[in-house]
Design a protein around this motif. Structure first.
Motif, PDB file in Angstrom:
ATOM      1  N   LEU A  10       0.834  -1.204   0.000  1.00 48.34           N
ATOM      2  CA  LEU A  10       0.000   0.000   0.000  1.00 48.34           C
ATOM      3  C   LEU A  10       0.865   1.249   0.000  1.00 48.34           C
ATOM      4  N   GLU A  11       0.217   2.335  -0.422  1.00 46.32           N
ATOM      5  CA  GLU A  11       0.908   3.616  -0.523  1.00 46.32           C
ATOM      6  C   GLU A  11      -0.040   4.649   0.068  1.00 46.32           C
ATOM      7  N   THR A  12       0.477   5.566   0.894  1.00 45.50           N
ATOM      8  CA  THR A  12      -0.454   6.501   1.528  1.00 45.50           C
ATOM      9  C   THR A  12      -0.537   7.839   0.791  1.00 45.50           C
ATOM     10  N   PHE A  13       0.344   8.055  -0.171  1.00 50.30           N
ATOM     11  CA  PHE A  13       0.401   9.366  -0.807  1.00 50.30           C
ATOM     12  C   PHE A  13       0.475   9.249  -2.326  1.00 50.30           C
ATOM     13  N   GLY A  14      -0.457   8.549  -2.924  1.00 48.41           N
ATOM     14  CA  GLY A  14      -0.440   8.340  -4.369  1.00 48.41           C
ATOM     15  C   GLY A  14      -0.970   9.557  -5.110  1.00 48.41           C
ATOM     16  N   GLY A  18      -5.681   8.401 -10.300  1.00 48.84           N
ATOM     17  CA  GLY A  18      -6.968   9.037 -10.022  1.00 48.84           C
ATOM     18  C   GLY A  18      -6.750  10.462  -9.543  1.00 48.84           C
ATOM     19  N   PRO A  19      -7.860  11.203  -9.310  1.00 45.50           N
ATOM     20  CA  PRO A  19      -7.740  12.614  -8.945  1.00 45.50           C
ATOM     21  C   PRO A  19      -7.208  12.829  -7.524  1.00 45.50           C
ATOM     22  N   GLY A  20      -6.490  13.940  -7.311  1.00 42.77           N
ATOM     23  CA  GLY A  20      -6.056  14.335  -5.975  1.00 42.77           C
ATOM     24  C   GLY A  20      -5.018  13.405  -5.365  1.00 42.77           C
ATOM     25  N   ILE A  21      -4.875  13.528  -4.045  1.00 43.50           N
ATOM     26  CA  ILE A  21      -3.953  12.656  -3.303  1.00 43.50           C
ATOM     27  C   ILE A  21      -4.746  11.445  -2.835  1.00 43.50           C
ATOM     28  N   ARG A  22      -4.143  10.245  -2.976  1.00 44.92           N
ATOM     29  CA  ARG A  22      -4.935   9.042  -2.736  1.00 44.92           C
ATOM     30  C   ARG A  22      -4.185   7.989  -1.924  1.00 44.92           C
ATOM     31  N   PHE A  23      -4.967   7.242  -1.167  1.00 44.98           N
ATOM     32  CA  PHE A  23      -4.483   6.002  -0.580  1.00 44.98           C
ATOM     33  C   PHE A  23      -4.557   4.967  -1.696  1.00 44.98           C
ATOM     34  N   VAL A  24      -3.455   4.271  -1.954  1.00 47.43           N
ATOM     35  CA  VAL A  24      -3.456   3.289  -3.050  1.00 47.43           C
ATOM     36  C   VAL A  24      -3.162   1.909  -2.479  1.00 47.43           C
ATOM     37  N   TYR A  67      -6.619  13.485   1.965  1.00 48.06           N
ATOM     38  CA  TYR A  67      -7.299  12.981   0.759  1.00 48.06           C
ATOM     39  C   TYR A  67      -8.493  13.872   0.430  1.00 48.06           C
ATOM     40  N   LYS A  68      -9.273  14.199   1.463  1.00 49.83           N
ATOM     41  CA  LYS A  68     -10.498  14.960   1.197  1.00 49.83           C
ATOM     42  C   LYS A  68     -10.174  16.376   0.735  1.00 49.83           C
ATOM     43  N   ARG A  69      -9.200  17.006   1.390  1.00 54.76           N
ATOM     44  CA  ARG A  69      -8.867  18.387   1.048  1.00 54.76           C
ATOM     45  C   ARG A  69      -8.321  18.497  -0.371  1.00 54.76           C
ATOM     46  N   SER A  70      -7.660  17.437  -0.863  1.00 52.54           N
ATOM     47  CA  SER A  70      -7.038  17.495  -2.189  1.00 52.54           C
ATOM     48  C   SER A  70      -7.991  17.033  -3.294  1.00 52.54           C
ATOM     49  N   GLY A  71      -9.209  16.672  -2.925  1.00 52.79           N
ATOM     50  CA  GLY A  71     -10.127  16.118  -3.934  1.00 52.79           C
ATOM     51  C   GLY A  71      -9.729  14.709  -4.323  1.00 52.79           C
ATOM     52  N   GLY A  72      -9.032  14.017  -3.426  1.00 51.98           N
ATOM     53  CA  GLY A  72      -8.572  12.645  -3.699  1.00 51.98           C
ATOM     54  C   GLY A  72      -9.478  11.603  -3.083  1.00 51.98           C
ATOM     55  N   GLY A  73      -8.877  10.485  -2.642  1.00 51.15           N
ATOM     56  CA  GLY A  73      -9.679   9.391  -2.096  1.00 51.15           C
ATOM     57  C   GLY A  73      -8.866   8.122  -2.009  1.00 51.15           C
ATOM     58  N   ILE A  74      -9.508   7.007  -2.330  1.00 51.83           N
ATOM     59  CA  ILE A  74      -8.824   5.714  -2.312  1.00 51.83           C
ATOM     60  C   ILE A  74      -8.865   5.090  -3.705  1.00 51.83           C
ATOM     61  N   THR A  75      -7.743   4.503  -4.108  1.00 53.12           N
ATOM     62  CA  THR A  75      -7.684   3.727  -5.352  1.00 53.12           C
ATOM     63  C   THR A  75      -7.247   2.315  -4.989  1.00 53.12           C
ATOM     64  N   VAL A  76      -7.983   1.333  -5.501  1.00 51.51           N
ATOM     65  CA  VAL A  76      -7.540  -0.054  -5.324  1.00 51.51           C
ATOM     66  C   VAL A  76      -7.097  -0.577  -6.680  1.00 51.51           C
ATOM     67  N   THR A  77      -5.872  -1.098  -6.703  1.00 47.56           N
ATOM     68  CA  THR A  77      -5.257  -1.550  -7.948  1.00 47.56           C
ATOM     69  C   THR A  77      -4.630  -2.920  -7.698  1.00 47.56           C
ATOM     70  N   GLY A  78      -3.640  -3.278  -8.494  1.00 51.76           N
ATOM     71  CA  GLY A  78      -3.080  -4.616  -8.266  1.00 51.76           C
ATOM     72  C   GLY A  78      -1.739  -4.792  -8.943  1.00 51.76           C
ATOM     73  N   GLY A  79      -1.620  -6.079  -9.303  1.00 50.41           N
ATOM     74  CA  GLY A  79      -2.569  -7.191  -9.368  1.00 50.41           C
ATOM     75  C   GLY A  79      -3.866  -6.792 -10.048  1.00 50.41           C
TER      76      GLY A  79
END
Ligand code: SF4
Length: 247
Positions: A10-14, A18-24, A67-79
């Motif tokens: 996992l990455e906390t600053f993707g 996707g848009p903004g700063i994201r948990f990946v 995440y919220k302030r940057s207009g980001g969120g969570i992205t799940v990828t892989g795999g």
């Protein structure tokens, strides 16, 4: 029901998925074997670490304001995240319930849409990698046919999903004139595509192939120049316009 997921990393600053700063979150397991994959250690469905949804939520929590302030969120990828659709669905649902987080699913589309229905209902944006439109080329690149992937893209379009379409540009493999025009035409026939991204092929994961003792099939292939990337955008746009004009 509580699901455990097999997690690769996992990455906390993707900032690129996707848009903004994201948990990946990188899920373990993939059925394709893309020649350019930079995470071949994510293929084995029995690898990775088993983690619960609550454990992942605890990893996300400290960063939610960013995440919220940057207009980001969570992205799940892989795999390939749709291989563990029930786990990702539960994670997305909880991220929405708790924090109203934006959810993005980064998928190869090698998936039966009905298997992923609950997951898609909890997904705000699908980042869909269309690796090749040409069937034989796709099989050569990924060792799997693309019918299921193209059908998944059409399903998303019909279901009103929002999509970003991505293409990894590999010189001599995925950048042919007719291939890029065909990609543009295919995209032009879809609804809901908000963005097209050309991702230049890079060699950062080659060492992992060596560590796994796998032969790297793109030996000698160079990374595309900015001009080649520009050309790809132009050809895709040209294909899109042709498809829209014919609609
Ligand atoms: S779909 Fe993604 S994870 Fe799977 S082989 Fe291709 S690049 Fe690697």
């Amino acid at each position: 029901m509580h699901h455990a997921g097999r997690i690769h990393s996992l990455e906390t600053f993707g900032t690129v998925d996707g848009p903004g700063i994201r948990f990946v979150l990188f899920m373990q397991g993939c059925a394709l074997q893309c020649a350019y994959c930079h995470n071949p250690d994510s293929w084995d469905t029995k690898g990775g670490q088993l983690r619960s949804v609550d454990e992942i939520l605890a990893e996300i929590e400290p960063y939610v304001p960013f995440y919220k302030r940057s207009g980001g969120g969570i992205t799940v990828t892989g795999g390939e995240p749709t291989l563990q659709a029930p786990f990702v669905a539960e994670l997305f649902e909880k991220c929405k319930e708790r924090w109203g987080l934006h959810t993005a699913l980064d998928s190869s589309g090698f998936c039966d849409p009905y298997h992923a229905k609950r997951l898609l209902d909890a997904t705000d944006l699908v980042l869909l990698d269309l690796k090749m439109i040409d069937r034989a080329g796709h099989e050569h690149l990924t060792l799997q046919p693309n019918d299921r992937i193209l059908a998944f893209a059409r399903h998303l379009s019909d279901a009103g999903a929002k999509m970003w379409i991505r293409r990894v540009l590999v010189p001599g493999w995925t950048d042919g004139l007719s291939e890029l025009l065909a990609l543009g035409e295919f995209i032009g026939e879809l609804n809901g595509v908000e963005k097209v991204e050309v991702l230049p092929y890079h060699r950062m994961g080659v060492y992992k192939w060596e560590q796994l003792g796998r032969a790297y099939r793109l030996e000698g292939v160079s990374e595309p120049s900015p001009d080649e990337v520009e050309r790809a955008y132009r050809l895709i746009e040209q294909g899109k316009r042709a498809a829209k004009a014919a609609r």
